[in-house]
Design an enzyme around this catalytic site. Structure first.
Site, PDB file in Angstrom:
ATOM      1  N   CYS A  99      43.893  44.870  43.775  1.00  0.00           N
ATOM      2  CA  CYS A  99      43.969  44.382  42.342  1.00  0.00           C
ATOM      3  C   CYS A  99      43.142  45.192  41.576  1.00  0.00           C
ATOM      4  O   CYS A  99      42.082  45.810  41.820  1.00  0.00           O
ATOM      5  CB  CYS A  99      43.693  43.046  42.444  1.00  0.00           C
ATOM      6  SG  CYS A  99      44.789  41.983  43.696  1.00  0.00           S
ATOM      7  N   ARG A 124      45.991  51.438  41.930  1.00  0.00           N
ATOM      8  CA  ARG A 124      45.426  50.828  42.804  1.00  0.00           C
ATOM      9  C   ARG A 124      46.601  50.121  43.619  1.00  0.00           C
ATOM     10  O   ARG A 124      46.071  49.436  44.611  1.00  0.00           O
ATOM     11  CB  ARG A 124      44.531  49.649  42.250  1.00  0.00           C
ATOM     12  CG  ARG A 124      43.188  50.344  41.666  1.00  0.00           C
ATOM     13  CD  ARG A 124      42.324  49.723  41.023  1.00  0.00           C
ATOM     14  NE  ARG A 124      41.670  48.541  41.837  1.00  0.00           N
ATOM     15  CZ  ARG A 124      40.636  48.621  42.467  1.00  0.00           C
ATOM     16  NH1 ARG A 124      39.810  49.911  42.202  1.00  0.00           N
ATOM     17  NH2 ARG A 124      39.862  48.075  42.972  1.00  0.00           N
ATOM     18  N   TRP A 152      47.988  42.419  43.534  1.00  0.00           N
ATOM     19  CA  TRP A 152      48.778  42.734  44.676  1.00  0.00           C
ATOM     20  C   TRP A 152      48.741  41.339  45.529  1.00  0.00           C
ATOM     21  O   TRP A 152      47.519  40.892  45.812  1.00  0.00           O
ATOM     22  CB  TRP A 152      48.142  43.908  45.666  1.00  0.00           C
ATOM     23  CG  TRP A 152      48.514  44.174  46.699  1.00  0.00           C
ATOM     24  CD1 TRP A 152      48.552  43.522  48.115  1.00  0.00           C
ATOM     25  CD2 TRP A 152      49.396  45.471  47.182  1.00  0.00           C
ATOM     26  NE1 TRP A 152      49.229  44.264  48.829  1.00  0.00           N
ATOM     27  CE2 TRP A 152      50.067  45.239  48.384  1.00  0.00           C
ATOM     28  CE3 TRP A 152      49.989  46.529  46.303  1.00  0.00           C
ATOM     29  CZ2 TRP A 152      50.729  46.476  48.912  1.00  0.00           C
ATOM     30  CZ3 TRP A 152      50.907  47.536  46.958  1.00  0.00           C
ATOM     31  CH2 TRP A 152      51.184  47.394  47.986  1.00  0.00           C
ATOM     32  N   ASN A 204      39.439  39.549  41.787  1.00  0.00           N
ATOM     33  CA  ASN A 204      39.690  40.401  42.834  1.00  0.00           C
ATOM     34  C   ASN A 204      38.959  39.759  44.122  1.00  0.00           C
ATOM     35  O   ASN A 204      37.787  39.473  44.065  1.00  0.00           O
ATOM     36  CB  ASN A 204      39.294  41.747  42.563  1.00  0.00           C
ATOM     37  CG  ASN A 204      40.003  42.456  41.576  1.00  0.00           C
ATOM     38  OD1 ASN A 204      41.084  41.937  41.411  1.00  0.00           O
ATOM     39  ND2 ASN A 204      39.545  43.743  41.283  1.00  0.00           N
ATOM     40  N   GLY A 205      39.361  39.903  45.396  1.00  0.00           N
ATOM     41  CA  GLY A 205      38.922  39.318  46.521  1.00  0.00           C
ATOM     42  C   GLY A 205      39.781  38.309  47.323  1.00  0.00           C
ATOM     43  O   GLY A 205      40.662  37.769  47.075  1.00  0.00           O
ATOM     44  N   GLU A 257      47.081  64.919  58.613  1.00  0.00           N
ATOM     45  CA  GLU A 257      47.168  64.689  57.401  1.00  0.00           C
ATOM     46  C   GLU A 257      48.355  64.957  56.836  1.00  0.00           C
ATOM     47  O   GLU A 257      49.164  64.176  55.777  1.00  0.00           O
ATOM     48  CB  GLU A 257      45.982  65.483  56.631  1.00  0.00           C
ATOM     49  CG  GLU A 257      45.812  65.144  55.040  1.00  0.00           C
ATOM     50  CD  GLU A 257      45.710  63.793  54.628  1.00  0.00           C
ATOM     51  OE1 GLU A 257      46.013  63.759  53.144  1.00  0.00           O
ATOM     52  OE2 GLU A 257      45.588  63.017  55.175  1.00  0.00           O
ATOM     53  N   LYS A 307      50.833  62.514  54.825  1.00  0.00           N
ATOM     54  CA  LYS A 307      51.309  62.635  53.607  1.00  0.00           C
ATOM     55  C   LYS A 307      53.147  62.471  53.534  1.00  0.00           C
ATOM     56  O   LYS A 307      53.594  61.778  52.472  1.00  0.00           O
ATOM     57  CB  LYS A 307      50.927  64.171  52.959  1.00  0.00           C
ATOM     58  CG  LYS A 307      49.597  64.122  52.369  1.00  0.00           C
ATOM     59  CD  LYS A 307      49.344  63.422  51.305  1.00  0.00           C
ATOM     60  CE  LYS A 307      48.039  62.847  51.235  1.00  0.00           C
ATOM     61  NZ  LYS A 307      47.598  61.938  51.940  1.00  0.00           N
ATOM     62  N   GLU A 340      53.865  58.756  53.706  1.00  0.00           N
ATOM     63  CA  GLU A 340      53.580  57.913  52.617  1.00  0.00           C
ATOM     64  C   GLU A 340      54.647  58.079  51.618  1.00  0.00           C
ATOM     65  O   GLU A 340      54.860  57.105  50.850  1.00  0.00           O
ATOM     66  CB  GLU A 340      52.260  58.382  52.452  1.00  0.00           C
ATOM     67  CG  GLU A 340      50.980  57.940  52.792  1.00  0.00           C
ATOM     68  CD  GLU A 340      49.742  58.282  52.296  1.00  0.00           C
ATOM     69  OE1 GLU A 340      48.745  57.535  52.429  1.00  0.00           O
ATOM     70  OE2 GLU A 340      49.495  59.690  51.899  1.00  0.00           O
ATOM     71  N   HIS A 370      54.875  66.945  77.279  1.00  0.00           N
ATOM     72  CA  HIS A 370      54.106  65.771  78.081  1.00  0.00           C
ATOM     73  C   HIS A 370      54.979  64.566  77.434  1.00  0.00           C
ATOM     74  O   HIS A 370      54.452  63.648  77.405  1.00  0.00           O
ATOM     75  CB  HIS A 370      52.811  65.547  78.088  1.00  0.00           C
ATOM     76  CG  HIS A 370      52.165  66.814  78.718  1.00  0.00           C
ATOM     77  ND1 HIS A 370      52.144  66.881  80.241  1.00  0.00           N
ATOM     78  CD2 HIS A 370      51.337  67.349  78.242  1.00  0.00           C
ATOM     79  CE1 HIS A 370      51.404  67.844  80.562  1.00  0.00           C
ATOM     80  NE2 HIS A 370      50.943  68.475  79.490  1.00  0.00           N
ATOM     81  N   LYS A 372      46.065  52.360  46.361  1.00  0.00           N
ATOM     82  CA  LYS A 372      45.241  53.388  46.310  1.00  0.00           C
ATOM     83  C   LYS A 372      43.913  52.704  47.357  1.00  0.00           C
ATOM     84  O   LYS A 372      43.430  53.615  48.158  1.00  0.00           O
ATOM     85  CB  LYS A 372      44.727  53.744  45.071  1.00  0.00           C
ATOM     86  CG  LYS A 372      43.849  54.862  45.007  1.00  0.00           C
ATOM     87  CD  LYS A 372      44.564  56.158  45.552  1.00  0.00           C
ATOM     88  CE  LYS A 372      43.599  57.232  45.395  1.00  0.00           C
ATOM     89  NZ  LYS A 372      44.305  58.467  45.747  1.00  0.00           N
TER      90      LYS A 372
END
Length: 595
Positions: free
Chosen positions: A2, A27, A78, A104-105, A477, A481, A484, A500, A590
């Site tokens: 948030c 965020r 959020w 927030n939290g 990575e 990407k 995402e 394998h 984020k």
């Protein structure tokens, strides 16, 4: 996840709150709201909406918030406690609508407090833990105390984590409080301002003060700062905001991801110009004043975990230090004595990383893009990645900056401890110094190739990313990407592991991205096996016949870093071809600030 913003200015609080909230969109959020007020106003005015900020902006314009309200708080939420709905959106208010709170939290004892308050006659409107704070403050005000005193009394009853901004009827003030969740405060000729992320204040203030756990700050005509004991103290040390307003704006680019991919050469040059002078003689390391290190444990999540893997390899191969890599959410115990924990987090607010650091008895070094963060305050030493604001949810320039920062630190450690020959260290420093130009070449080369390729392979259901040795973090990575921002499955595989089991998934047309690294024969053999089974091979290498000829010849201990630029462009171009929002992928935020 948030975002919080707040202000105490002369008029039109909304002119600060709405643009500041837009700078926190990255965020992640599912609803938003603002409250504005002024001295003497009987009831604060609150506007909330579900969805994007454009919906809130439309509501604010329709409601015509008054010009004389210069005090305000705002929030992007959020959902954690309670479904996504307008009644669960922040700000939350007390019974009479006289107190408004954003948070927030997580309030761990919210259910206990709610039951107690309901027994005393308080009526709740939401399912959200935050609302208990509004009612606690209401009770404090009913005893005739100031808003700041009521907030101090309220937080004394809370357990958990919080960043709070509270305003009330008739006060024209904002009171801030925090514990294990960030808030920064700054002032200008226009007033006093606060936010959970310095990005919201870029262009508004020149300096910020980061609140520490237990601090309470009152924004009135003047700013009053109180510590955890309730004693008034001077404001915490000021830190210069070295980001420009345009750093947080899209400018001429189609999206922030495109902008931030293109900014990597400049970000790398800025970082390396700062840190490389301290590598040859080891000052970059020795100036951290850390105890003697016998082993290094990296703790991180997501892209930061893969950047850590690249940096860990430099510590291992150049400095000769044993290294380990721990996914922060799986961190179980403090490492053995003599181990340095390197906590890597773009935001410095990643809940899993902070929780892991809590369990560490030994020294902690933070690598972060946010020197004002909770992680920065908890660590024994901090190195700023200097990447600048990164608005797109998918990490791009922060990943590159983390690899370069970790690599420079490893070389500086080798120089400080004389664990590698001077000539070897200087050779690696020269390679790092060339990296901005290499990244620029990769960007200019890969952009049109990825754009053309995306249309041909947009229909592919899944992807493989294959490499060896130092290339494996970049394969991981690249797969991340793609997942995402395109919502396609992707897997990163060591070339030798394909036979394998995973090779069973290869079918006609399956895209296989092969990242050149180490001895080419093993990779060539793996590529031939996949091609024989119908896989479409997309090579990222140094040869002219590579699909993406972006790599320099020769191996470096941090691996083929330039490949990540091609991987970023490939994921973004494919996302656009599929009609995805490259900046705001579904279900993601984020800064992941909940466990």
């Amino acid at each position: 996840m948030c975002g919080i913003v707040a202000c105490r200015r002369g008029d039109r609080a909304q002119d600060f709150l709405l643009p500041a909230l837009r700078r926190l969109e990255y965020r992640g959020y599912d609803s938003a709201g603002v409250t504005v007020t002024s001295p003497g106003r009987a009831t604060p005015l609150t506007v909330r909406s579900v969805g994007r900020l454009c919906a809130l902006t439309s509501r604010v314009m329709d409601d015509g918030l008054p010009d004389d309200c210069g005090t305000g708080i705002g929030h992007t939420r959020w959902a954690t406690h309670g479904r996504v709905s307008e009644e669960n959106a922040h700000p939350h208010v007390d019974c009479a609508g006289s107190v408004a709170v954003v948070h927030n939290g997580i309030i761990d004892n919210a259910d206990e407090l709610r039951a107690r308050l309901e027994r005393r006659g308080h009526a709740f409107r939401s399912q959200v833990d935050t609302e208990v704070v509004a009612h606690l403050v209401e009770e404090g005000l009913s005893r005739g105390v100031r808003l700041v005193d009521a907030v101090q009394a309220a937080v004394a009853d809370l357990r958990g984590t919080w960043a709070l901004a509270v305003t009330g009827a008739g006060t024209g003030t904002v009171v801030l409080a925090c514990r294990r969740s960030p808030l920064v405060v700054g002032s200008s000729d226009d007033g006093h301002f606060a936010a959970s992320d310095v990005a919201a204040l870029v262009g508004t203030v020149a300096h910020v003060h980061a609140m520490e756990d237990g601090d309470v700050v009152e924004l009135d005509d003047t700013m009053h700062w109180y510590d955890a004991t309730g004693a008034e103290i001077p404001a915490r040390a000021a830190v210069t905001v070295d980001w420009a307003a345009e750093d947080a704006e899209m400018g001429v680019f189609q999206d922030f991801m495109e902008k931030e991919i293109s900014e990597q050469p400049a970000a790398a040059a800025r970082l390396l110009n700062r840190v490389l002078p301290g590598v040859d003689g080891g000052a970059l390391w020795s100036d951290l004043a850390l105890p003697e290190v016998r082993a290094v444990e990296f703790v991180a999540c997501g892209s930061s975990l893969y950047a850590s893997a690249a940096a860990a390899r430099v510590f291992r191969t150049v400095s000769g230090l044993p290294t380990s890599l721990v996914t922060a959410s799986e961190h179980e115990a403090s490492p053995p004595p003599g181990t340095l924990t390197v906590a890597v987090s773009q935001s410095g607010e990643t809940a899993d990383v902070l929780s892991a650091v809590d369990a560490v008895d030994g020294p902690v070094l933070a690598i972060t893009n946010n020197p004002y963060s909770t992680l920065s305050r908890q660590a024994d030493a901090v190195v700023d990645c200097s990447a600048g604001p990164e608005i797109g949810v998918a990490a791009t320039k922060t990943f590159t900056a983390q690899v370069l920062t970790g690599s420079a630190l490893a070389l500086a450690h080798a120089a400080a401890t004389r664990s590698a020959p001077v000539a070897e260290i200087r050779r690696h420093v020269a390679a790092l110094r060339a990296m901005p130009d290499r990244l620029e070449h990769a960007h200019l080369t890969a952009f049109p190739i990825a754009d053309a390729l995306a249309g041909e392979i947009a229909a592919a259901a899944g992807w493989f990313f294959v490499s060896r040795g130092a290339g494996l973090p970049y394969a991981a990575e690249g797969a991340l990407k793609l997942k995402e921002i395109t919502y396609r499955w992707a897997d990163a595989i060591a070339a030798g592991e394909l036979k394998h089991g995973p090779i069973a998934l290869i079918e006609e047309g399956t895209p296989v991205v092969v990242i050149e690294s180490g001895a080419p024969a093993r990779l060539a053999s793996a590529a031939a096996e996949m091609s024989a089974r119908g896989g479409r091979i997309i090579r990222i290498g140094s040869r002219p016949d590579s699909a993406f000829p972006v790599l320099a010849t020769g191996d470096h201990p941090w691996g083929p870093l330039e490949s990540v630029v091609a991987l970023q462009h490939l994921a973004r171009s494919l996302a656009i071809a599929l009609g995805r929002d490259a900046d705001k992928p579904r279900n993601l935020a984020k800064s992941v600030t909940v466990l």
